[in-house]
Design an enzyme around this catalytic site. Structure first.
Site, PDB file in Angstrom:
ATOM      1  N   CYS A 157      44.373  38.433  26.510  1.00  0.00           N
ATOM      2  CA  CYS A 157      43.319  37.426  26.430  1.00  0.00           C
ATOM      3  C   CYS A 157      43.079  36.938  27.855  1.00  0.00           C
ATOM      4  O   CYS A 157      43.982  36.399  28.492  1.00  0.00           O
ATOM      5  CB  CYS A 157      43.806  36.304  25.518  1.00  0.00           C
TER       6      CYS A 157
ATOM      7  N   CYS B 127      44.504  27.922  24.144  1.00  0.00           N
ATOM      8  CA  CYS B 127      43.631  27.940  25.285  1.00  0.00           C
ATOM      9  C   CYS B 127      43.896  26.770  26.245  1.00  0.00           C
ATOM     10  O   CYS B 127      43.751  25.611  25.886  1.00  0.00           O
ATOM     11  CB  CYS B 127      42.246  27.830  24.666  1.00  0.00           C
TER      12      CYS B 127
ATOM     13  N   CYS C  75      34.369  21.088  24.480  1.00  0.00           N
ATOM     14  CA  CYS C  75      34.683  21.131  23.042  1.00  0.00           C
ATOM     15  C   CYS C  75      35.845  20.154  22.788  1.00  0.00           C
ATOM     16  O   CYS C  75      36.836  20.161  23.512  1.00  0.00           O
ATOM     17  CB  CYS C  75      35.070  22.537  22.604  1.00  0.00           C
TER      18      CYS C  75
ATOM     19  N   CYS D 135      36.503  24.615  32.190  1.00  0.00           N
ATOM     20  CA  CYS D 135      35.324  24.893  31.365  1.00  0.00           C
ATOM     21  C   CYS D 135      34.431  23.670  31.368  1.00  0.00           C
ATOM     22  O   CYS D 135      34.909  22.538  31.435  1.00  0.00           O
ATOM     23  CB  CYS D 135      35.754  25.229  29.932  1.00  0.00           C
TER      24      CYS D 135
ATOM     25  N   GLU E 148      44.975  31.190  33.247  1.00  0.00           N
ATOM     26  CA  GLU E 148      45.948  31.734  32.312  1.00  0.00           C
ATOM     27  C   GLU E 148      45.456  33.036  31.701  1.00  0.00           C
ATOM     28  O   GLU E 148      44.264  33.208  31.476  1.00  0.00           O
ATOM     29  CB  GLU E 148      46.128  30.782  31.133  1.00  0.00           C
TER      30      GLU E 148
ATOM     31  N   CYS F 169      39.562  21.350  22.318  1.00  0.00           N
ATOM     32  CA  CYS F 169      40.071  22.390  23.227  1.00  0.00           C
ATOM     33  C   CYS F 169      40.783  21.793  24.438  1.00  0.00           C
ATOM     34  O   CYS F 169      40.308  20.838  25.056  1.00  0.00           O
ATOM     35  CB  CYS F 169      38.917  23.269  23.684  1.00  0.00           C
TER      36      CYS F 169
END
Ligand code: SAH
Length: 351
Positions: A116, A343, A127, A123, A103, A130
């Site tokens: 962004c 995100c 976290c 990832c 994205e 997230c």
């Protein structure tokens, strides 16, 4: 890189997007051309954003043909886009040549036009708040896949970005070389030409990479996602903090700010009753003593049922609590909630 079957021979086409000026010059020499043609090609790709060699009108037609036999320009395709109704934020879901998705989010704010960008597919940091974390880690992006996010969206919208932030999917400092090479291309005067002060690299706190970044003397803005000044709470929210503890992060950032003479920006996602209390504000003040910084508070964009965004009044009180600090504090309301611009939201939905 893609393989094209031509005259029964397997010919390898290289993606030119992502290559630097010196490399393109060398490739031109290999094609039997003068090296200055490399700069022309570089400018067509990165400055004029053409995606077809046929549009490179200062090159002879046979050379354009030879180039298109050897190279392809760009590596991303549009899968989906969602525009927010109340802000003009647009979120793009893009596919890579292996079918994976990333994205990029376009955030216009007056004259400022920010893109962004993602640095990884998924990832590995996990976290807890997230959305990208839930995808797990798939792979690092190449330099071409990172810069093409900028070229692709600029060409699509017919505008020039003023700011680039490495705050999309992934941890930029776990794809260090590709991120720094793409930042260099984004900054290059003959190309995309965005000033180093307008490029932000954001990290969850990969300490060895912070030292490396400092010692290499990069001039892009460094942002660090603090998210909690309490070592235990931070380890809970950001498991990466078990490997790279808060007190060592503080030392690394003291080193960075001292040596670079630059401020660091702390990103701080505000989570109701988790890190928005009086004691958190006090601990932030203590943590940032001796670190020249700015603080960006980001009221949580509710992507997980485990966390809530604090009330507006609480956010304002938190800002007031931080006021005595000798550091600018700003609130970044997540833009375009209805564009699912937190995100990882769009990609996760598409999985
Ligand atoms: N891995 C890098 C960059 C990607 S995340 C980093 O951690 O800095 C970019 C920022 O968005 C981080 O500060 C992260 O804490 C924040 N963020 C992630 N999910 C969010 C959400 N749902 N609402 C608000 N901010 C979020």
């Amino acid at each position: 890189m893609i393989y094209v079957h031509k005259d029964m021979e397997l010919q390898v086409k290289k993606t030119i997007t992502g290559l630097g000026i010196e490399k393109i010059e060398q490739d031109m020499v290999l094609l039997g051309e003068k090296s200055f043609r490399g700069r022309q090609v570089f400018q067509w790709i990165y400055e004029k954003k053409v995606r077809d060699f046929d549009q490179m009108t200062n090159l002879a037609v046979p050379l354009r043909q030879r180039l298109s036999q050897s190279f392809i320009i760009g590596c991303l395709e549009l899968v989906n886009q969602v525009q927010s109704r109340n802000t003009n934020t647009i979120k793009y879901l893009l596919s890579l040549s292996d079918g994976l998705h990333i994205e990029s989010v376009f955030i216009p704010e007056g004259k400022r036009k920010t893109l962004c960008v993602s640095s990884q597919v998924g990832c590995s940091l996990g976290c807890r708040f997230c959305q990208t974390a839930r995808m797990g880690f798939k792979r690092n992006l190449t330099v071409g896949e990172i810069v093409d996010q900028v070229l692709f969206v600029e060409a699509l919208l017919g505008i020039k970005m003023t700011n680039i932030v490495f705050m999309g999917m992934g941890e930029p400092f776990l794809n260090y070389e590709a991120v720094l090479s793409s930042a260099e291309l984004i900054n290059h005067q003959d190309g995309i030409s965005i000033g180093h002060k307008h490029i932000v690299v954001s990290t969850a706190g990969i300490i060895p990479a912070i030292y490396r970044y400092t010692d290499e003397g990069h001039r892009y803005k460094l942002a660090v996602s603090l998210n909690s000044p309490d070592p235990e709470e931070r380890q809970n929210l950001m498991p990466v903090s078990r490997k790279y503890p808060l007190y060592e992060l503080k030392k690394a950032l003291e080193y960075y700010t001292r040596k670079s003479r630059r401020r660091v920006t702390f990103e701080y996602v505000l989570l109701k009753d988790v890190n928005d209390r009086l004691q958190d504000a006090r601990a932030i003040k203590k943590f940032v003593t001796h670190i020249p910084c700015k603080i960006n508070l980001i009221p949580y964009n509710e992507t997980s049922a485990d966390f809530q965004r604090p009330a507006e009044k609480t956010v304002q009180q938190f800002v007031d609590l931080l006021k005595p600090l000798n550091a600018p504090v700003s609130v970044r309301w997540s833009r375009g909630d209805d564009a699912r611009s937190a995100c990882g939201q769009l990609a996760a939905q598409n999985e």
